[in-house]
Design a protein around this motif. Structure first.
Motif, PDB file in Angstrom:
ATOM      1  N   ARG A   1      60.243   5.932 -57.894  1.00 18.87           N
ATOM      2  CA  ARG A   1      59.810   5.435 -56.586  1.00 18.87           C
ATOM      3  C   ARG A   1      58.527   4.643 -56.727  1.00 18.87           C
ATOM      4  NH1 ARG A   1      56.265   6.823 -52.638  1.00 18.87           N
ATOM      5  NH2 ARG A   1      56.865   6.455 -50.471  1.00 18.87           N
ATOM      6  N   SER A   2      58.487   3.478 -56.150  1.00 15.48           N
ATOM      7  CA  SER A   2      57.302   2.636 -56.203  1.00 15.48           C
ATOM      8  C   SER A   2      56.375   2.958 -55.056  1.00 15.48           C
ATOM      9  CB  SER A   2      57.711   1.146 -56.126  1.00 15.48           C
ATOM     10  OG  SER A   2      56.558   0.332 -56.044  1.00 15.48           O
ATOM     11  N   ASP A   3      55.043   2.928 -55.325  1.00 14.51           N
ATOM     12  CA  ASP A   3      54.050   3.173 -54.290  1.00 14.51           C
ATOM     13  C   ASP A   3      53.665   1.900 -53.555  1.00 14.51           C
ATOM     14  OD1 ASP A   3      53.928   5.869 -54.786  1.00 14.51           O
ATOM     15  OD2 ASP A   3      52.390   5.661 -56.341  1.00 14.51           O
ATOM     16  N   ALA A   4      54.225   0.793 -54.019  1.00 12.95           N
ATOM     17  CA  ALA A   4      53.895  -0.477 -53.376  1.00 12.95           C
ATOM     18  C   ALA A   4      54.451  -0.514 -51.960  1.00 12.95           C
ATOM     19  CB  ALA A   4      54.467  -1.627 -54.201  1.00 12.95           C
ATOM     20  N   SER A   5      53.704  -1.154 -51.076  1.00 17.56           N
ATOM     21  CA  SER A   5      54.147  -1.269 -49.689  1.00 17.56           C
ATOM     22  C   SER A   5      55.343  -2.190 -49.618  1.00 17.56           C
ATOM     23  CB  SER A   5      53.013  -1.817 -48.814  1.00 17.56           C
ATOM     24  OG  SER A   5      51.898  -0.945 -48.831  1.00 17.56           O
ATOM     25  N   PRO A   6      56.316  -1.897 -48.767  1.00 14.07           N
ATOM     26  CA  PRO A   6      57.489  -2.753 -48.664  1.00 14.07           C
ATOM     27  C   PRO A   6      57.138  -4.091 -48.031  1.00 14.07           C
ATOM     28  CG  PRO A   6      57.499  -1.086 -46.938  1.00 14.07           C
ATOM     29  CD  PRO A   6      56.368  -0.751 -47.852  1.00 14.07           C
ATOM     30  N   ASN A   7      57.890  -5.118 -48.383  1.00 14.62           N
ATOM     31  CA  ASN A   7      57.696  -6.429 -47.791  1.00 14.62           C
ATOM     32  C   ASN A   7      58.391  -6.456 -46.432  1.00 14.62           C
ATOM     33  OD1 ASN A   7      57.392  -9.095 -47.124  1.00 14.62           O
ATOM     34  ND2 ASN A   7      58.791  -9.870 -48.711  1.00 14.62           N
ATOM     35  N   LYS A   8      57.613  -6.315 -45.362  1.00 20.53           N
ATOM     36  CA  LYS A   8      58.196  -6.202 -44.034  1.00 20.53           C
ATOM     37  C   LYS A   8      58.781  -7.509 -43.520  1.00 20.53           C
ATOM     38  CE  LYS A   8      55.629  -2.203 -42.346  1.00 20.53           C
ATOM     39  NZ  LYS A   8      54.889  -1.608 -41.200  1.00 20.53           N
ATOM     40  N   GLN A   9      58.469  -8.606 -44.170  1.00 23.01           N
ATOM     41  CA  GLN A   9      59.026  -9.896 -43.756  1.00 23.01           C
ATOM     42  C   GLN A   9      60.332 -10.233 -44.475  1.00 23.01           C
ATOM     43  OE1 GLN A   9      55.411  -9.655 -43.974  1.00 23.01           O
ATOM     44  NE2 GLN A   9      55.745  -9.356 -41.782  1.00 23.01           N
ATOM     45  N   SER A  10      60.748  -9.378 -45.397  1.00 24.36           N
ATOM     46  CA  SER A  10      61.985  -9.650 -46.129  1.00 24.36           C
ATOM     47  C   SER A  10      63.194  -9.368 -45.247  1.00 24.36           C
ATOM     48  CB  SER A  10      62.054  -8.778 -47.389  1.00 24.36           C
ATOM     49  OG  SER A  10      62.207  -7.408 -47.036  1.00 24.36           O
ATOM     50  N   LEU A  11      64.289 -10.085 -45.508  1.00 22.03           N
ATOM     51  CA  LEU A  11      65.517  -9.886 -44.750  1.00 22.03           C
ATOM     52  C   LEU A  11      66.019  -8.460 -44.916  1.00 22.03           C
ATOM     53  CD1 LEU A  11      67.747 -11.103 -43.001  1.00 22.03           C
ATOM     54  CD2 LEU A  11      68.916 -11.797 -45.117  1.00 22.03           C
ATOM     55  N   HIS A  12      65.870  -7.908 -46.106  1.00 23.54           N
ATOM     56  CA  HIS A  12      66.294  -6.530 -46.380  1.00 23.54           C
ATOM     57  C   HIS A  12      65.598  -5.567 -45.424  1.00 23.54           C
ATOM     58  CE1 HIS A  12      65.783  -2.599 -48.397  1.00 23.54           C
ATOM     59  NE2 HIS A  12      66.978  -2.817 -48.901  1.00 23.54           N
ATOM     60  N   TYR A  13      64.306  -5.715 -45.272  1.00 20.82           N
ATOM     61  CA  TYR A  13      63.540  -4.809 -44.405  1.00 20.82           C
ATOM     62  C   TYR A  13      63.894  -5.036 -42.939  1.00 20.82           C
ATOM     63  CZ  TYR A  13      59.625  -2.144 -42.511  1.00 20.82           C
ATOM     64  OH  TYR A  13      58.863  -1.223 -41.843  1.00 20.82           O
TER      65      TYR A  13
ATOM     66  N   VAL B   1      66.627  -6.268 -41.467  1.00 24.97           N
ATOM     67  CA  VAL B   1      67.962  -5.800 -41.102  1.00 24.97           C
ATOM     68  C   VAL B   1      67.993  -4.280 -41.025  1.00 24.97           C
ATOM     69  CG1 VAL B   1      70.358  -5.635 -41.858  1.00 24.97           C
ATOM     70  CG2 VAL B   1      69.156  -7.820 -42.003  1.00 24.97           C
ATOM     71  N   ARG B   2      67.454  -3.607 -42.010  1.00 27.48           N
ATOM     72  CA  ARG B   2      67.471  -2.148 -42.012  1.00 27.48           C
ATOM     73  C   ARG B   2      66.569  -1.564 -40.925  1.00 27.48           C
ATOM     74  NH1 ARG B   2      68.507   0.284 -48.008  1.00 27.48           N
ATOM     75  NH2 ARG B   2      70.030  -1.274 -48.672  1.00 27.48           N
ATOM     76  N   SER B   3      65.502  -2.230 -40.630  1.00 25.33           N
ATOM     77  CA  SER B   3      64.635  -1.805 -39.532  1.00 25.33           C
ATOM     78  C   SER B   3      65.381  -1.895 -38.206  1.00 25.33           C
ATOM     79  CB  SER B   3      63.372  -2.667 -39.489  1.00 25.33           C
ATOM     80  OG  SER B   3      62.577  -2.349 -38.366  1.00 25.33           O
ATOM     81  N   GLY B   4      66.149  -2.986 -38.044  1.00 26.41           N
ATOM     82  CA  GLY B   4      66.937  -3.138 -36.824  1.00 26.41           C
ATOM     83  C   GLY B   4      68.028  -2.086 -36.709  1.00 26.41           C
ATOM     84  N   ILE B   5      68.702  -1.781 -37.805  1.00 21.83           N
ATOM     85  CA  ILE B   5      69.747  -0.751 -37.786  1.00 21.83           C
ATOM     86  C   ILE B   5      69.149   0.607 -37.434  1.00 21.83           C
ATOM     87  CG2 ILE B   5      71.398   0.513 -39.203  1.00 21.83           C
ATOM     88  CD1 ILE B   5      71.877  -2.065 -40.778  1.00 21.83           C
TER      89      ILE B   5
ATOM     90  N   GLN C   1      62.210   7.271 -36.991  1.00 24.41           N
ATOM     91  CA  GLN C   1      61.488   7.607 -38.218  1.00 24.41           C
ATOM     92  C   GLN C   1      62.442   8.138 -39.288  1.00 24.41           C
ATOM     93  OE1 GLN C   1      57.949   7.200 -38.802  1.00 24.41           O
ATOM     94  NE2 GLN C   1      58.431   5.876 -37.062  1.00 24.41           N
ATOM     95  N   TRP C   2      63.363   9.021 -38.871  1.00 24.85           N
ATOM     96  CA  TRP C   2      64.316   9.585 -39.831  1.00 24.85           C
ATOM     97  C   TRP C   2      65.216   8.500 -40.419  1.00 24.85           C
ATOM     98  CZ3 TRP C   2      69.727   9.860 -39.654  1.00 24.85           C
ATOM     99  CH2 TRP C   2      70.321  10.677 -40.626  1.00 24.85           C
ATOM    100  N   SER C   3      65.702   7.590 -39.548  1.00 24.79           N
ATOM    101  CA  SER C   3      66.598   6.519 -40.017  1.00 24.79           C
ATOM    102  C   SER C   3      65.882   5.577 -40.977  1.00 24.79           C
ATOM    103  CB  SER C   3      67.142   5.739 -38.817  1.00 24.79           C
ATOM    104  OG  SER C   3      67.897   6.563 -37.967  1.00 24.79           O
ATOM    105  N   LYS C   4      64.630   5.311 -40.703  1.00 21.57           N
ATOM    106  CA  LYS C   4      63.872   4.424 -41.612  1.00 21.57           C
ATOM    107  C   LYS C   4      63.734   5.058 -42.986  1.00 21.57           C
ATOM    108  CE  LYS C   4      60.255   2.230 -40.036  1.00 21.57           C
ATOM    109  NZ  LYS C   4      58.970   1.938 -39.356  1.00 21.57           N
ATOM    110  N   LYS C   5      63.525   6.365 -43.028  1.00 19.55           N
ATOM    111  CA  LYS C   5      63.408   7.053 -44.315  1.00 19.55           C
ATOM    112  C   LYS C   5      64.740   7.004 -45.057  1.00 19.55           C
ATOM    113  CE  LYS C   5      59.798  10.207 -42.735  1.00 19.55           C
ATOM    114  NZ  LYS C   5      59.434  11.629 -42.387  1.00 19.55           N
ATOM    115  N   VAL C   6      65.815   7.253 -44.326  1.00 21.90           N
ATOM    116  CA  VAL C   6      67.151   7.238 -44.938  1.00 21.90           C
ATOM    117  C   VAL C   6      67.501   5.850 -45.480  1.00 21.90           C
ATOM    118  CG1 VAL C   6      69.622   7.466 -44.458  1.00 21.90           C
ATOM    119  CG2 VAL C   6      68.018   9.162 -43.566  1.00 21.90           C
ATOM    120  N   LEU C   7      67.126   4.810 -44.716  1.00 25.22           N
ATOM    121  CA  LEU C   7      67.466   3.439 -45.098  1.00 25.22           C
ATOM    122  C   LEU C   7      66.432   2.818 -46.043  1.00 25.22           C
ATOM    123  CD1 LEU C   7      68.698   2.112 -41.629  1.00 25.22           C
ATOM    124  CD2 LEU C   7      70.090   2.690 -43.616  1.00 25.22           C
ATOM    125  N   GLY C   8      65.399   3.568 -46.362  1.00 29.89           N
ATOM    126  CA  GLY C   8      64.432   3.076 -47.342  1.00 29.89           C
ATOM    127  C   GLY C   8      63.453   2.056 -46.796  1.00 29.89           C
ATOM    128  N   VAL C   9      63.142   2.149 -45.500  1.00 28.36           N
ATOM    129  CA  VAL C   9      62.151   1.225 -44.934  1.00 28.36           C
ATOM    130  C   VAL C   9      60.979   2.013 -44.353  1.00 28.36           C
ATOM    131  CG1 VAL C   9      63.785  -0.610 -44.426  1.00 28.36           C
ATOM    132  CG2 VAL C   9      63.403   1.180 -42.723  1.00 28.36           C
TER     133      VAL C   9
END
Length: 327
Positions: free
Chosen positions: A2-14, A16-20, A319-327
């Motif tokens: 697991r990386s301690d780096a902050s996720p790139n919140k502007q990425s499409l990956h983040y 889309v998963r944030s929206g879900i 909060q739970w969904s974000k953890k599950v989806l890795g965001v």
């Protein structure tokens, strides 16, 4: 690893998963309180069959019992499919927008302030309402009719094709508005939009302000132990998220409820006043003349029964969904 780096919140990956995660949170929360939502709308819209139930929690319970005795579980869940059709994009956009705006306004913990929390919440609420308001208008019109069960798409078609006549937008009494709606039919789906936006600012702003402020005081920072203080704090758990979400919903509902009552009365004005289009100022005066200041809080007790668990579940599942989806 697991990386301690902050996720790139502007990425499409983040994004889309944030929206879900946000959409899932909204759907679960709405399903939990669907029966109360049904009762609240009928009372807010001054449906003749449900005026006698207004003003108390026991009235809400009796109203729900009446609906159940007449139509069973189906009556309590009437229009829920339309609700889910609206709530998924609404919640997805709201939480996704909040994540993006929060990263811009508050990129570090040191930059977090109550004003910025309020602003981020208010802006995300406005954005989500703008894109999903037609679905909310259609849902409100469908749920406010107790004796008839029009389908979601049937109501939407009626609003688009015959909105000025069926929903109280009489061109003879409001020629400018009638002409405008005739020229731009899509505007029929934005009836009461102004008062909705006005109400969304204190509601979403206060909800996210309370949520962020309480978490900053009571929840341990997750990224670095060096940020932890000697203040008594707790780990981020579902119980903690539910508790903070419940308080956030309680405060936000109290602040914004009068706007919600006015908005609902405007949206379903065609049901109670089929001959004309009720404007915002006229709706406010009508509510005041009939019940005074208490008229703006009709159904508030039901609102608490609805909003407190809904907000609690929504924030916790988010909060739970974000953890599950890795965001």
């Amino acid at each position: 690893m697991r990386s301690d780096a902050s996720p790139n919140k502007q990425s499409l990956h983040y994004i889309v998963r944030s929206g879900i995660a946000g959409g899932a949170a909204g759907c679960v929360a709405k399903t939990v309180i669907a029966p109360l939502d049904r009762v609240k709308i009928l009372i807010q819209a001054s449906n003749p069959d449900f005026r006698k139930y207004a003003g108390s929690w026991s009235g809400a319970i009796r109203a729900a019992g009446y609906i159940y005795s007449e139509n069973g579980v189906y009556g309590l869940l009437q229009g829920h499919s339309a609700t889910l059709l609206r709530i998924f994009p609404y919640a997805a956009i709201k939480y996704m927008a909040y994540d993006q705006i929060e990263s811009l306004l508050m990129p570090t913990q040191e930059s977090q302030t109550n004003l910025r929390r309020f602003s981020a919440g208010a802006i995300s609420g406005i954005i989500s309402v703008f894109f999903t308001y037609p679905l909310e208008l259609t849902r409100g019109a469908a749920l406010s009719t107790y004796l008839h069960r029009p389908s979601f798409f049937h109501v939407m078609t009626e609003i688009y094709q015959e909105g000025p006549r069926i929903h109280g937008l009489s061109s003879s009494t409001t020629p400018i508005s009638g002409s405008l709606f005739s020229s731009f039919p899509i505007l029929k789906f934005y009836r009461g939009f102004t008062v909705t936006i006005i109400g969304m600012i204190p509601y979403a702003g206060t909800a996210f302000l309370t949520w962020g402020s309480l978490r900053s005081h009571f929840i341990l920072p997750s990224m670095s132990s060096s940020l932890r203080t000697t203040q008594t704090r707790f780990k981020s758990t579902p119980v903690a998220d539910l508790s903070i979400g419940a308080v956030s919903g309680l405060v936000a509902q109290t602040v914004s409820y009068p706007f919600e009552v006015v908005r609902r009365r405007m949206q379903v004005g065609g049901v109670t006043r089929p001959d004309r289009w009720l404007r915002c100022g006229e709706t406010v005066r009508d509510i005041w003349d009939v019940r005074g200041w208490r008229g703006f809080y009709v159904g508030l007790s039901i609102g608490y029964l609805k909003i407190v668990p809904m907000t609690a579940v929504s924030f916790a599942v988010w909060q739970w969904s974000k953890k599950v989806l890795g965001v």
